[in-house]
Design a protein around this motif. Structure first.
Motif, short mmCIF file in Angstrom:
data_model
loop_
_atom_site.label_atom_id
_atom_site.label_comp_id
_atom_site.label_asym_id
_atom_site.label_seq_id
_atom_site.Cartn_x
_atom_site.Cartn_y
_atom_site.Cartn_z
N VAL A 240 0.84 -1.20 0.00
CA VAL A 240 0.00 0.00 0.00
C VAL A 240 0.87 1.25 0.00
O VAL A 240 1.79 1.39 0.83
N SER B 193 0.54 5.17 0.57
CA SER B 193 -0.38 6.14 1.16
C SER B 193 0.24 7.53 1.16
O SER B 193 1.45 7.69 1.00
N PRO C 107 -4.97 6.44 -1.93
CA PRO C 107 -4.13 5.27 -1.68
C PRO C 107 -4.04 4.38 -2.93
O PRO C 107 -5.00 4.27 -3.69
N SER D 20 -3.16 0.46 -3.82
CA SER D 20 -2.97 -0.84 -3.20
C SER D 20 -2.66 -1.89 -4.26
O SER D 20 -3.38 -1.99 -5.26
#
Length: 539
Positions: free
Chosen positions: A90, A92, A97, A99
């Motif tokens: 992930v 961030s 975000p 993923s």
């Protein structure tokens, strides 16, 4: 040098042409060890014992002697690391975000022998091609501290799109700086916690399916003191579209930054996002084996000529239409078939002046681990190893008019092989895909790095029956549809005439080396010349 080559050619001419290579032997060995009964020949599995026993049986039947102080095998200490419970990778802190799912979008692994890996909120930096080459005036890490950070790296060299094989990084011809192994090595030297390479099919020279099958499941490393704690915590690959999504989330243009990274003086770009991932690691310490057979020499038995091929493949892999065995028929059961056929031919010709060693190595698919271990712990000193030939994936589509020397321009073996290529009615042509970096992808490289000249060549694309178009089509079909996939299976309809021709060249070259007193070296400009000169200086 020239008079030595002439004398050696005259000396070797009778014996070198005396034997024929058995296509039937190659067929039988390839079919046997690529059958489902061998479960893809993964090292350190029960399939290894079966594979080793069969190779020993064929070596013994061919007329070889045990090559490791009375033993047929050399133990290679390995550690098997298997990733479990892999969380998504992930990113961030960007606009949104990003993923990445394991296997589908990314693969992740570690060289470290630790029970768990956890990366949390690691700053992400784009380091272009991840190269530090002071002799070329190039350093993607200049002025940068990446300790504890995650580096995102492009595959291949900055000038891989150059049509010709020349330039700062040899243009189309990949240097070691373009190889993924180098990029992870350099990231570790720089202190990066995580190193992720962006997969792109053309510069990588293979599709995502190859990465997925090679980088998932049990992974092998050399078992050495220190547990590889000097390496990055995490290494892996991500899909190209996910890299573009990551850069967009970071407010950056992937294509623009990639173009900038191709220019000298590129400065790394912090992306302003953080990476997190974790997984558990199952650890299993055990040894695999290289197989060593020898035909002892009559006058200089301590000087050896070496033939090598790797016996391993991927074992159980991601299933395709219900088939989860990567049989590795071409890669590299065929090479072991060639090794046995060469052993038979040399044994039938009788002992040469020098010894001839036949080495079937383990764990090539895991990073050349078996050949690396032998080269670092040789049964026969490398200073006394004259040179030799490595075989990885034989030609099973028919004889060609051409012959390709991989990584040409490096050693005097290239001069020695020319008359034997001509004797087959063939011509030497340049590599068609030097961007694939094939020179750094098989076991000859383990020996080259430590100074031993090894020829690595094979058939080109210009088929006697069908021409270049048919040859290229067959090669592309193999790479796209069979290479490192369950579809690499034995086919009774294969045409082995090309393999016979290639091995005839290898036999004659090896016999010349074994029956003469010649010591081929690297060309003065080759990166391996200095280590060879130093090695030989003490003899």
């Amino acid at each position: 040098m020239r008079h030595l080559l002439t004398a050696a050619l005259l000396l070797a001419s009778t014996a070198a042409h005396a034997q024929t290579i058995s296509a039937e032997t190659m067929k039988a060995v390839t079919q046997e060890i690529s059958s489902d009964a061998y479960e893809g020949r993964a090292p350190t599995t029960p399939a290894e014992d079966k594979t080793i026993a069969y190779i020993v049986q064929r070596f013994e039947k061919a007329g070889l002697k045990p090559g490791n102080k009375g033993k047929w095998t050399q133990d290679v200490p390995l550690v098997e690391l298997t990733a479990n419970n892999v969380a998504p990778l992930v990113f961030s802190g960007g606009k949104a975000p990003v993923s990445l799912d394991y296997r589908k979008d990314m693969v992740i692994a570690t060289y470290r022998v630790v029970p768990k890996v956890a990366i949390k909120d690691s700053d992400v930096v784009f380091v272009g091609y991840g190269i530090n080459a002071p002799e070329r005036g190039w350093n993607d890490y200049a002025g940068l501290d990446v300790k504890g950070k995650t580096v995102v790296i492009l595959v291949n060299d900055p000038d891989y799109q150059t049509p010709e094989a020349k330039g700062l990084f040899e243009g189309r011809a990949m240097t070691y700086y373009g190889r993924w192994t180098y990029k992870f090595e350099e990231a570790a030297r720089q202190g990066a916690a995580t190193a992720i390479i962006v997969h792109d099919t053309f510069p990588a020279a293979y599709g995502w399916g190859v990465v997925q099958s090679s980088w998932t499941g049990p992974q092998l490393e050399q078992d050495t003191p220190g547990d590889h704690l000097d390496q990055s915590q995490a290494i892996g690959w991500m899909q190209l579209d996910k890299a573009k999504a990551l850069f967009a989330a970071a407010g950056q243009d992937f294509d623009a930054l990639s173009a900038a990274a191709r220019q000298k003086g590129f400065k790394a770009v912090p992306l302003g996002v953080k990476a997190s991932i974790s997984w558990d690691v199952s650890i299993r310490h055990q040894a695999s084996k290289n197989v060593v057979g020898i035909l002892p020499g009559t006058q200089k038995p301590d000087e050896v000529v070496l033939y090598s091929a790797h016996w391993d493949h991927l074992g159980r892999c991601d299933a395709v239409k219900g088939d989860d065995i990567c049989n590795g028929a071409v890669d590299n059961a065929s090479g072991i078939g060639g090794l046995v056929a060469l052993a038979e031919a040399h044994a039938k010709a009788g002992p040469a002046r020098r010894s001839v060693v036949f080495l079937a190595v383990t764990a090539e698919e895991s990073g050349l681990l078996g050949s690396k271990y032998y080269a670092e712990n040789p049964v026969y000193p490398l200073a006394k190893t004259v040179g030799g030939v490595n075989m990885d994936s034989l030609n099973v589509i028919g004889k060609t008019k051409d012959f390709v020397i991989t990584g040409a321009g490096k050693s005097e073996l290239e001069d020695l092989v020319k008359p034997y290529v001509a004797a087959e009615g063939r011509v030497i042509v340049p590599e068609q895909r030097p961007e694939a970096g094939s020179y750094y992808r098989s076991d000859h490289f383990s020996f080259a790095k430590l100074g031993v000249p090894m020829l690595y060549g094979d058939s080109g694309d210009d088929l006697v029956n069908g021409g270049t178009e048919a040859g290229k089509k067959a090669a592309e079909d193999y790479v796209q549809n069979r290479y490192h996939k369950p579809q690499d299976e034995y086919d009774a309809n294969w045409d082995w005439s090309g393999a016979v021709s290639d091995l005839t060249i290898y036999y004659r070259l090896g016999r010349q080396l074994a029956d003469s007193g010649i010591w081929p070296n690297w060309y003065p400009t080759a990166e391996f010349r200095a280590v060879r000169d130093k090695s030989r200086a003490g003899q």
